[in-house]
Design a protein around this motif. Structure first.
Motif, mmCIF file in Angstrom:
data_model
loop_
_atom_site.group_PDB
_atom_site.id
_atom_site.type_symbol
_atom_site.label_atom_id
_atom_site.label_comp_id
_atom_site.label_asym_id
_atom_site.label_seq_id
_atom_site.Cartn_x
_atom_site.Cartn_y
_atom_site.Cartn_z
ATOM 1 N N GLY A 1 -10.884 10.921 1.164
ATOM 2 C CA GLY A 1 -10.035 11.358 2.268
ATOM 3 C C GLY A 1 -10.220 10.555 3.537
ATOM 4 N N ALA A 2 -11.454 10.350 3.934
ATOM 5 C CA ALA A 2 -11.722 9.603 5.167
ATOM 6 C C ALA A 2 -11.270 8.152 5.044
ATOM 7 N N PHE A 3 -11.493 7.559 3.880
ATOM 8 C CA PHE A 3 -11.088 6.168 3.683
ATOM 9 C C PHE A 3 -9.572 6.018 3.736
ATOM 10 N N LEU A 4 -8.851 6.921 3.074
ATOM 11 C CA LEU A 4 -7.393 6.852 3.113
ATOM 12 C C LEU A 4 -6.865 7.159 4.508
ATOM 13 N N VAL B 1 0.841 -1.203 0.000
ATOM 14 C CA VAL B 1 0.000 0.000 0.000
ATOM 15 C C VAL B 1 0.874 1.250 0.000
ATOM 16 N N ALA B 2 1.965 1.225 0.757
ATOM 17 C CA ALA B 2 2.871 2.381 0.788
ATOM 18 C C ALA B 2 3.440 2.661 -0.602
ATOM 19 N N LEU B 3 3.864 1.629 -1.306
ATOM 20 C CA LEU B 3 4.414 1.825 -2.651
ATOM 21 C C LEU B 3 3.358 2.354 -3.623
ATOM 22 N N SER C 1 -0.505 13.502 2.244
ATOM 23 C CA SER C 1 -0.437 13.206 3.682
ATOM 24 C C SER C 1 -0.308 11.708 3.920
ATOM 25 N N THR C 2 -1.007 10.906 3.137
ATOM 26 C CA THR C 2 -0.906 9.460 3.290
ATOM 27 C C THR C 2 0.455 8.966 2.817
ATOM 28 N N ALA C 3 0.982 9.558 1.751
ATOM 29 C CA ALA C 3 2.305 9.173 1.254
ATOM 30 C C ALA C 3 3.388 9.484 2.285
ATOM 31 N N VAL C 4 3.273 10.619 2.955
ATOM 32 C CA VAL C 4 4.245 10.967 3.998
ATOM 33 C C VAL C 4 4.152 9.985 5.162
ATOM 34 N N GLY D 1 1.951 6.498 -6.710
ATOM 35 C CA GLY D 1 0.731 7.084 -7.255
ATOM 36 C C GLY D 1 0.697 8.584 -7.055
ATOM 37 N N HIS D 2 1.107 9.034 -5.867
ATOM 38 C CA HIS D 2 1.142 10.468 -5.597
ATOM 39 C C HIS D 2 2.125 11.165 -6.542
ATOM 40 N N LEU D 3 3.283 10.574 -6.720
ATOM 41 C CA LEU D 3 4.261 11.154 -7.648
ATOM 42 C C LEU D 3 3.716 11.179 -9.075
#
Length: 143
Positions: A124-127, A10-12, A52-55, A17-19
């Protein structure tokens, strides 16, 4: 699936994905599909939840305890949810950029920004819940 593997997967997905979303937004500006503040607003609207989730994911992955403490198996339903929600969000964002790039009738800069804002709000809430479960949001670290 072990929690450590799920967390890493999930982190990857979220980090890359953010990038990808960030660079896609930059390309929209580079190809002059939007100008000036429209391009910047779009880029900023597509980023907050994923950023924020990626960080949180990156911070978790960089800690020493990330791999050793998470050896328990996760419920298959949790695995599917934790992987599918970020993938759905990223797919929806890229689809919105594609619709804008193809200049689908009635889908201009204002609709792009509104749709991105709605997606960020909806997911947002789900992530946030996924981030808290996998990356330990708000838990104090033991020394």
């Amino acid at each position: 699936m072990r929690k450590a593997v799920l967390t890493g997967s999930v982190a990857l997905v979220i980090i890359f994905g953010h990038l990808g979303v960030f660079f896609t937004g930059l390309l929209v500006g580079v190809f002059r599909l939007m100008i000036g503040s429209d391009a910047l607003q779009t880029l900023l609207m597509a980023s907050p939840v994923l950023a924020s989730t990626a960080v949180a994911a990156l911070t978790h992955m960089l800690t020493k305890d990330a791999q050793s403490a998470d050896r328990a198996n996760e419920d298959p339903f949790v695995v599917v949810l934790c992987l599918s929600i970020p993938l759905l969000l990223l797919s929806a964002i890229f689809l919105i950029f594609i619709l804008f790039y193809w200049q689908v009738d009635g889908f201009g800069p204002d609709q792009l920004k509104l749709t991105l804002g709605a997606l960020e709000s909806a997911f947002g809430a789900f992530l946030g819940a996924i981030s808290k479960k996998l990356f330990g949001g708000g838990k104090p670290q033991s020394a």
